[in-house]
Design a protein around this motif. Structure first.
Motif, PDB file in Angstrom:
ATOM      1  N   VAL A 108       3.860   4.985   8.038  1.00  0.00           N
ATOM      2  CA  VAL A 108       4.075   3.539   7.925  1.00  0.00           C
ATOM      3  C   VAL A 108       4.620   3.252   6.532  1.00  0.00           C
ATOM      4  CG1 VAL A 108       2.323   2.897   9.612  1.00  0.00           C
ATOM      5  CG2 VAL A 108       1.660   3.190   7.221  1.00  0.00           C
ATOM      6  N   ASP A 109       5.317   2.108   6.393  1.00  0.00           N
ATOM      7  CA  ASP A 109       6.003   1.803   5.143  1.00  0.00           C
ATOM      8  C   ASP A 109       5.093   1.185   4.084  1.00  0.00           C
ATOM      9  OD1 ASP A 109       8.345   2.720   6.306  1.00  0.00           O
ATOM     10  OD2 ASP A 109       8.920   0.732   7.033  1.00  0.00           O
ATOM     11  N   LEU A 110       3.984   0.588   4.525  1.00  0.00           N
ATOM     12  CA  LEU A 110       3.057  -0.086   3.613  1.00  0.00           C
ATOM     13  C   LEU A 110       1.669   0.536   3.770  1.00  0.00           C
ATOM     14  CD1 LEU A 110       4.157  -3.765   4.404  1.00  0.00           C
ATOM     15  CD2 LEU A 110       4.840  -2.392   2.413  1.00  0.00           C
ATOM     16  N   PRO A 111       0.742   0.265   2.853  1.00  0.00           N
ATOM     17  CA  PRO A 111      -0.609   0.827   2.994  1.00  0.00           C
ATOM     18  C   PRO A 111      -1.268   0.427   4.316  1.00  0.00           C
ATOM     19  CG  PRO A 111      -0.290  -0.040   0.782  1.00  0.00           C
ATOM     20  CD  PRO A 111       0.908  -0.458   1.570  1.00  0.00           C
ATOM     21  N   LEU A 112      -1.714   1.417   5.069  1.00  0.00           N
ATOM     22  CA  LEU A 112      -2.308   1.166   6.385  1.00  0.00           C
ATOM     23  C   LEU A 112      -3.616   0.397   6.237  1.00  0.00           C
ATOM     24  CD1 LEU A 112      -2.431   3.617   9.329  1.00  0.00           C
ATOM     25  CD2 LEU A 112      -4.485   2.346   8.709  1.00  0.00           C
ATOM     26  N   GLN A 113      -3.767  -0.669   7.056  1.00  0.00           N
ATOM     27  CA  GLN A 113      -4.940  -1.511   6.978  1.00  0.00           C
ATOM     28  C   GLN A 113      -5.832  -1.423   8.202  1.00  0.00           C
ATOM     29  OE1 GLN A 113      -5.674  -3.321   4.314  1.00  0.00           O
ATOM     30  NE2 GLN A 113      -3.788  -2.964   3.187  1.00  0.00           N
ATOM     31  N   GLU A 114      -5.217  -1.398   9.383  1.00  0.00           N
ATOM     32  CA  GLU A 114      -6.012  -1.565  10.592  1.00  0.00           C
ATOM     33  C   GLU A 114      -5.329  -0.919  11.789  1.00  0.00           C
ATOM     34  OE1 GLU A 114      -8.014  -5.312  13.063  1.00  0.00           O
ATOM     35  OE2 GLU A 114      -7.269  -5.581  11.024  1.00  0.00           O
ATOM     36  N   ILE A 115      -6.163  -0.398  12.708  1.00  0.00           N
ATOM     37  CA  ILE A 115      -5.665   0.185  13.956  1.00  0.00           C
ATOM     38  C   ILE A 115      -6.407  -0.456  15.116  1.00  0.00           C
ATOM     39  CG2 ILE A 115      -5.432   2.287  15.338  1.00  0.00           C
ATOM     40  CD1 ILE A 115      -5.392   3.880  12.767  1.00  0.00           C
ATOM     41  N   ARG A 116      -5.665  -0.866  16.140  1.00  0.00           N
ATOM     42  CA  ARG A 116      -6.294  -1.346  17.362  1.00  0.00           C
ATOM     43  C   ARG A 116      -5.689  -0.583  18.548  1.00  0.00           C
ATOM     44  NH1 ARG A 116      -7.247  -7.907  16.976  1.00  0.00           N
ATOM     45  NH2 ARG A 116      -7.925  -7.949  14.792  1.00  0.00           N
ATOM     46  N   PHE A 117      -6.545  -0.200  19.472  1.00  0.00           N
ATOM     47  CA  PHE A 117      -6.109   0.532  20.649  1.00  0.00           C
ATOM     48  C   PHE A 117      -5.749  -0.447  21.757  1.00  0.00           C
ATOM     49  CE2 PHE A 117      -7.030   5.011  19.761  1.00  0.00           C
ATOM     50  CZ  PHE A 117      -7.667   4.859  18.540  1.00  0.00           C
ATOM     51  N   VAL A 118      -4.560  -0.293  22.316  1.00  0.00           N
ATOM     52  CA  VAL A 118      -4.072  -1.147  23.385  1.00  0.00           C
ATOM     53  C   VAL A 118      -3.632  -0.255  24.547  1.00  0.00           C
ATOM     54  CG1 VAL A 118      -3.378  -3.000  21.837  1.00  0.00           C
ATOM     55  CG2 VAL A 118      -1.744  -1.205  22.390  1.00  0.00           C
ATOM     56  N   LYS A 119      -3.216  -0.885  25.639  1.00  0.00           N
ATOM     57  CA  LYS A 119      -2.834  -0.137  26.838  1.00  0.00           C
ATOM     58  C   LYS A 119      -1.719   0.856  26.546  1.00  0.00           C
ATOM     59  CE  LYS A 119      -1.234  -0.853  31.590  1.00  0.00           C
ATOM     60  NZ  LYS A 119      -0.850  -1.868  32.610  1.00  0.00           N
ATOM     61  N   GLN A 120      -0.743   0.432  25.750  1.00  0.00           N
ATOM     62  CA  GLN A 120       0.423   1.272  25.481  1.00  0.00           C
ATOM     63  C   GLN A 120       0.137   2.390  24.481  1.00  0.00           C
ATOM     64  OE1 GLN A 120       0.144  -1.955  25.411  1.00  0.00           O
ATOM     65  NE2 GLN A 120       1.867  -2.995  26.393  1.00  0.00           N
ATOM     66  N   GLY A 121      -0.856   2.190  23.603  1.00  0.00           N
ATOM     67  CA  GLY A 121      -1.123   3.183  22.570  1.00  0.00           C
ATOM     68  C   GLY A 121      -1.915   2.595  21.418  1.00  0.00           C
ATOM     69  N   MET A 122      -1.388   2.770  20.213  1.00  0.00           N
ATOM     70  CA  MET A 122      -2.088   2.310  19.017  1.00  0.00           C
ATOM     71  C   MET A 122      -1.230   1.301  18.259  1.00  0.00           C
ATOM     72  SD  MET A 122      -3.644   5.956  17.695  1.00  0.00           S
ATOM     73  CE  MET A 122      -2.350   6.969  18.425  1.00  0.00           C
TER      74      MET A 122
END
Length: 635
Positions: A316-330
């Protein structure tokens, strides 16, 4: 017009004026106590217990802590501090309640980098530990072991020790290494990454302690304090994870991760695995794999081999903050202080959008809807199409100015957005929106909407000195402004939450809180949720804390207050200047019914700068007046 009558000869220094059936009533407090000293401040624990701090009446005598049990309406203990404290004013932060326990840590400075430490049972006032010349950095209750884990500094060295609460003594300690007090080291610590996830100690399957300390990982026998094994890593170690059977420990630090046997600390993998960016934490996934989260992106590895199951990491281009799992992926949110970016990737690490979605301002809040990602920043509120990554859902975005505030109406499946004196309602089913109300002008210096609350017949918007209500169609119901009266010494009690922008920004910057809980959502049709909680290490500590606490007084008291928070609070309270029968204005608390806007009553205070706690759980306010009179009023 209400006429307020003062009772002649009333000696109370505080009184409650309340209207009942249209007839003004003068009431005394629900109950009161004489603390027998001068109270400087007070705090409230999660059980509801009040702890006050102050001096005795006699000049030069020791200061004291006093424990008040609101349930029995009695002073249950008095704890005298050494006479030397009479010349040293303690602050509220010098008394810290240990979460999930009935203990508090009392710190008294005795030097530049040294303190006298006492661990006290705040339900009984009993001292369970005392030590001088140390400075505690952290404490973790381990009820399963009947102990408390202490991390502290002494003579420029770091230690971890186990305090046996029954024997009231430290069973053992392990020296960790030197601790620097230089200005350079303090500045370095304060400038550490805002997205870092601090490592926590954990109990393994044998109830031994896995303790990360800087670049070292210790396995410590909790019965003897013997170091079973010790690993040195090149960089500071972050969050830990264990295999499903508990036999393997995974750790990371800097730009590499590794796996070791729980039994002897020896490496499982041939070589450490290099990761993209500084390591943050692991997320256990299906197929005996781990998602490795770093500040620069994510990758997925095989637990046994320590090899990537993806062709390459996803950056990712910026500092990673959060991940949420959805139907398609992350769905990944990365942010800097001035901008944000969303990326959607599948479980093989491939990008699902042609390009990331970039926002020119940092995202404050976002919600997953059936139509896409509804986000808000300091410039706009818009919807990102989850399939394409484009903002083509709305024809016209909502322009945001000043400080936006977000609220949720779960009953009507709406998100409320306040900005620039306007309130918008966004339907989370089809993400259509409408301007619900405008010209919401909060009066007073630096006053603006801080909280949006959904009520049975509309929405209540409030700040420190203002409260407004509109119905579900945006029609005004009432609005009140109460001028501020001086500066109250408001205590650190269990207060109502305020959904401010600053609060939401802090959550996003704390290391992806939403990514650490509830992987996957049934509503989003997620078929590849994590097979177990990310925070397994922390859950083992939590389990140890809760294991045998259920029968204790602490657990019973805390449980009652937790259950009380389920009920909705119906009263808005604010400190303001109150005039009674033409007399000079005095500091007081006004109570307003949130649904009707009717003033229910006024608590008149003698002190222009009262010391008070507003307890929204029990619906009461505790006030100190005339230095040592403790009053409880029903809100």
């Amino acid at each position: 017009m209400k006429k307020i009558v003062l009772a002649i000869g009333l000696t109370m220094s505080a009184l409650c004026v309340e209207a009942q059936d249209g007839v003004p009533q003068i009431q005394t407090p629900e109950w009161s106590l004489d603390v027998a000293g001068k109270v400087d401040w007070m705090k409230q624990a999660e059980t509801g217990t009040i702890v006050t701090y102050g001096s005795k009446k006699a000049l030069g005598t020791a200061n004291q802590l006093v424990g008040i049990d609101p349930a029995t309406r009695k002073i249950v203990w008095t704890y005298d501090l050494p006479k030397s404290t009479a010349l040293i004013e303690m602050k509220p932060e010098d008394v810290q309640f240990v979460p999930n326990s009935p203990y508090m840590v009392v710190s008294r400075p005795i030097g530049i980098n040294s303190e006298a430490i006492e661990v006290v049972d705040y339900l009984t006032g009993e001292n369970v530990y005392k030590s001088e010349g140390i400075k505690i950095d952290n404490q973790t209750p381990l009820s399963k072991l009947g102990a408390m884990l202490l991390e502290y500094r002494k003579d420029k060295m770091g230690y971890v020790g186990l305090l046996d609460l029954a024997q009231k003594k430290e069973l053992w300690n392990v020296q960790l290494g030197k601790r620097s007090y230089s200005l350079k080291s303090l500045m370095k610590a304060s400038m550490s990454s805002p997205t870092a996830v601090n490592p926590n100690p954990m109990l393994d399957k044998n109830n031994n302690l896995l303790f990360p300390d800087e670049q070292f990982l210790y396995s410590i026998d909790t019965k003897t304090g013997a170091t079973l094994w010790k690993i040195e890593n090149g960089d500071k170690i972050g969050k830990l994870e264990v295999s499903e059977n508990g036999d393997v420990v995974y750790y990371g630090g800097g730009k590499k991760i590794n796996a070791v046997n729980l039994s002897d600390g020896k490496d499982i993998w041939k070589d450490p695995f290099k990761v993209p960016g500084k390591f943050k934490y692991f997320i256990p996934m299906k197929g005996n794999t781990l998602l490795v989260v770093t500040e620069a992106g994510v990758t997925r590895i095989d637990e046994a081999a320590g090899k990537s199951v993806w062709k390459k990491p996803n950056y990712v281009d910026l500092p990673l903050q959060e991940i949420r799992f959805v139907k398609q992926g992350m769905l990944i949110l990365s942010s800097s202080p001035d901008r944000s970016q969303f990326d959607l990737i599948d479980y093989n690490g491939k990008d699902l959008w042609r390009r990331p979605y970039k926002a020119d301002k940092a995202v404050i809040d976002f919600q997953l809807t059936t139509k896409g990602i509804l986000y808000t920043n300091a410039e706009e509120s818009d919807v990102i199409n989850l399939e394409s990554g484009d903002n083509d859902v709305w024809k016209k975005r909502i322009k945001v100015r000043r400080r936006p505030v977000v609220g949720l109406d779960n009953t009507n499946n709406r998100m409320l957005l306040y900005t620039n004196e306007k309130l918008y309602a966004i339907d989370l089913n089809d993400v259509s929106y409408k301007l619900l109300a405008e010209d919401i002008n909060f009066r007073g210096d630096n006053e603006d909407v801080q909280n949006i609350e959904t009520r049975a017949e509309g929405y209540v918007l409030s700040s420190n000195q203002n409260i407004w209500k509109v119905d579900f169609d945006g029609k005004p119901v009432y609005n009140h402004f109460y001028r501020e009266a001086g500066t109250a010494k408001r205590a650190l009690g269990l207060l109502g939450s305020v959904a401010s922008v600053a609060g939401m920004t802090y959550l996003l910057g704390a290391g992806g809180v939403n990514a650490l809980t509830g992987f996957g959502s049934a509503a989003m049709g997620n078929s590849e949720a994590a097979v177990r909680d990310f925070n397994k290490a922390d859950n083992q500590i939590t389990g140890a804390i809760a294991a045998d606490a259920a029968a204790g007084a602490f657990s019973n008291m805390a449980s009652k207050r937790y259950k009380a928070t389920i009920s909705t609070k119906d009263v808005f309270c604010t400190l303001t200047a109150i005039e009674v029968d033409g007399s000079p204005k005095r500091s007081g608390m006004v109570k307003v019914n949130k649904d009707s806007g009717v003033e229910l009553g006024k608590i008149i205070l003698k002190d222009l700068t009262p010391i008070y706690i507003q307890d929204d759980v029990d619906g009461v306010m505790y006030v100190i007046v005339d230095d040592n009179n403790f009053y409880c009023y029903k809100l």
